[in-house]
Design an enzyme around this catalytic site. Structure first.
Site, mmCIF file in Angstrom:
data_model
loop_
_atom_site.group_PDB
_atom_site.id
_atom_site.type_symbol
_atom_site.label_atom_id
_atom_site.label_comp_id
_atom_site.label_asym_id
_atom_site.label_seq_id
_atom_site.Cartn_x
_atom_site.Cartn_y
_atom_site.Cartn_z
ATOM 1 N N CYS A 123 0.843 -1.195 0.000
ATOM 2 C CA CYS A 123 0.000 0.000 0.000
ATOM 3 C C CYS A 123 0.873 1.238 0.000
ATOM 4 O O CYS A 123 1.848 1.323 0.756
ATOM 5 C CB CYS A 123 -0.913 -0.004 1.230
ATOM 6 S SG CYS A 123 -2.050 1.394 1.321
ATOM 7 N N HIS A 165 -9.403 -3.506 -1.713
ATOM 8 C CA HIS A 165 -8.346 -2.733 -1.058
ATOM 9 C C HIS A 165 -8.634 -1.238 -1.171
ATOM 10 O O HIS A 165 -8.584 -0.500 -0.170
ATOM 11 C CB HIS A 165 -6.997 -3.075 -1.698
ATOM 12 C CG HIS A 165 -5.832 -2.327 -1.139
ATOM 13 N ND1 HIS A 165 -4.829 -2.933 -0.420
ATOM 14 C CD2 HIS A 165 -5.497 -1.008 -1.195
ATOM 15 C CE1 HIS A 165 -3.929 -2.023 -0.062
ATOM 16 N NE2 HIS A 165 -4.307 -0.848 -0.527
ATOM 17 N N GLU A 166 -8.945 -0.775 -2.379
ATOM 18 C CA GLU A 166 -9.175 0.657 -2.575
ATOM 19 C C GLU A 166 -10.431 1.136 -1.854
ATOM 20 O O GLU A 166 -10.434 2.210 -1.241
ATOM 21 C CB GLU A 166 -9.272 0.979 -4.068
ATOM 22 C CG GLU A 166 -8.022 0.672 -4.873
ATOM 23 C CD GLU A 166 -6.760 1.257 -4.273
ATOM 24 O OE1 GLU A 166 -6.827 2.329 -3.618
ATOM 25 O OE2 GLU A 166 -5.697 0.629 -4.433
ATOM 26 N N HIS A 169 -10.154 1.879 1.835
ATOM 27 C CA HIS A 169 -9.640 3.207 2.174
ATOM 28 C C HIS A 169 -10.781 4.198 2.423
ATOM 29 O O HIS A 169 -10.678 5.080 3.287
ATOM 30 C CB HIS A 169 -8.756 3.746 1.043
ATOM 31 C CG HIS A 169 -7.365 3.202 1.042
ATOM 32 N ND1 HIS A 169 -6.483 3.388 2.093
ATOM 33 C CD2 HIS A 169 -6.683 2.481 0.114
ATOM 34 C CE1 HIS A 169 -5.333 2.814 1.809
ATOM 35 N NE2 HIS A 169 -5.423 2.251 0.613
#
Length: 210
Positions: A123, A165-166, A169
């Site tokens: 990351c 994953h994105e 955030h």
């Protein structure tokens, strides 16, 4: 980077001077808070943010980036999956597969099935480290393109991992929080050393997620 060329041309009129933005690192409050939705995808400020995020992603060399990573608390992500990475995973011919560069506004994710698969992730907001992270292997995601049209896709494997994953955030979650075994959180140098030494290629999923 060619994957973003179309977006560069389309949004250039919104930004006379494109900028590489500073990436927030683990510990910064912007990465720990859920982001509010984008109210107007057609807002010129959103177009300018997209252009600047493209510049930032190209400079950093990742495959995805969320607005919160550049200190902007709003629900916007961008990502792509290189054809070579897709071919390595699913056996497609070289140059086939992959996922085109995508900007997704106000994304939503729906897991399809209960299968979880562990994979190595890096990351841009957690520089120098890698972790083995369990993710849903099959998902459906949807969101708005910058022109307001709907994007809806199913994803598996690395494609599904990047999207999860994105979007994490945007909910204030970093990948170490998803790990079930923190002994598999390692320095980048050790990860590459172990990957090179592994006779069976274990751990060879070394694509930066972002």
């Amino acid at each position: 980077m060619l994957f973003a060329g179309l977006y560069h041309r389309f949004y250039r009129r919104h930004s006379k001077a494109m900028a590489i933005l500073k990436i927030a690192r683990m510990g910064h409050p912007v990465l720990a808070r859920p982001a509010p939705p984008v109210a107007d995808p057609g807002d010129p400020e959103i177009a300018r943010l997209i252009v600047d995020m493209i510049e930032t992603l190209e400079d950093a060399g990742g495959v995805g980036l969320a607005a919160t990573q550049v200190h902007v608390p709003t629900r916007l992500v961008m990502f792509f999956v290189p054809a070579a990475r897709a071919a390595a995973e699913d056996g497609a011919a070289e140059g086939e597969g992959g996922v085109p560069f995508t900007v997704l506004i106000n994304p939503e994710i729906e897991p399809l099935g209960e299968t979880m698969v562990a994979g190595w992730e890096g990351c841009l907001s957690v520089p120098g480290l890698r972790g083995l992270v369990p993710r849903h292997d099959h998902i459906r995601y949807r969101g708005l393109a910058p022109d307001g049209s709907l994007i809806e896709r199913e994803a598996r494997g690395f494609h599904a991992r990047v999207v999860q994953h994105e979007c994490d955030h945007l909910d204030g979650v970093l990948y170490p929080q998803r790990m079930t075994d923190l002994s598999r959180l390692v320095f980048e140098s050790e990860f590459r050393h172990q990957t090179a030494a592994a006779p069976d290629g274990d751990g060879a999923d070394d694509e930066e997620v972002a």
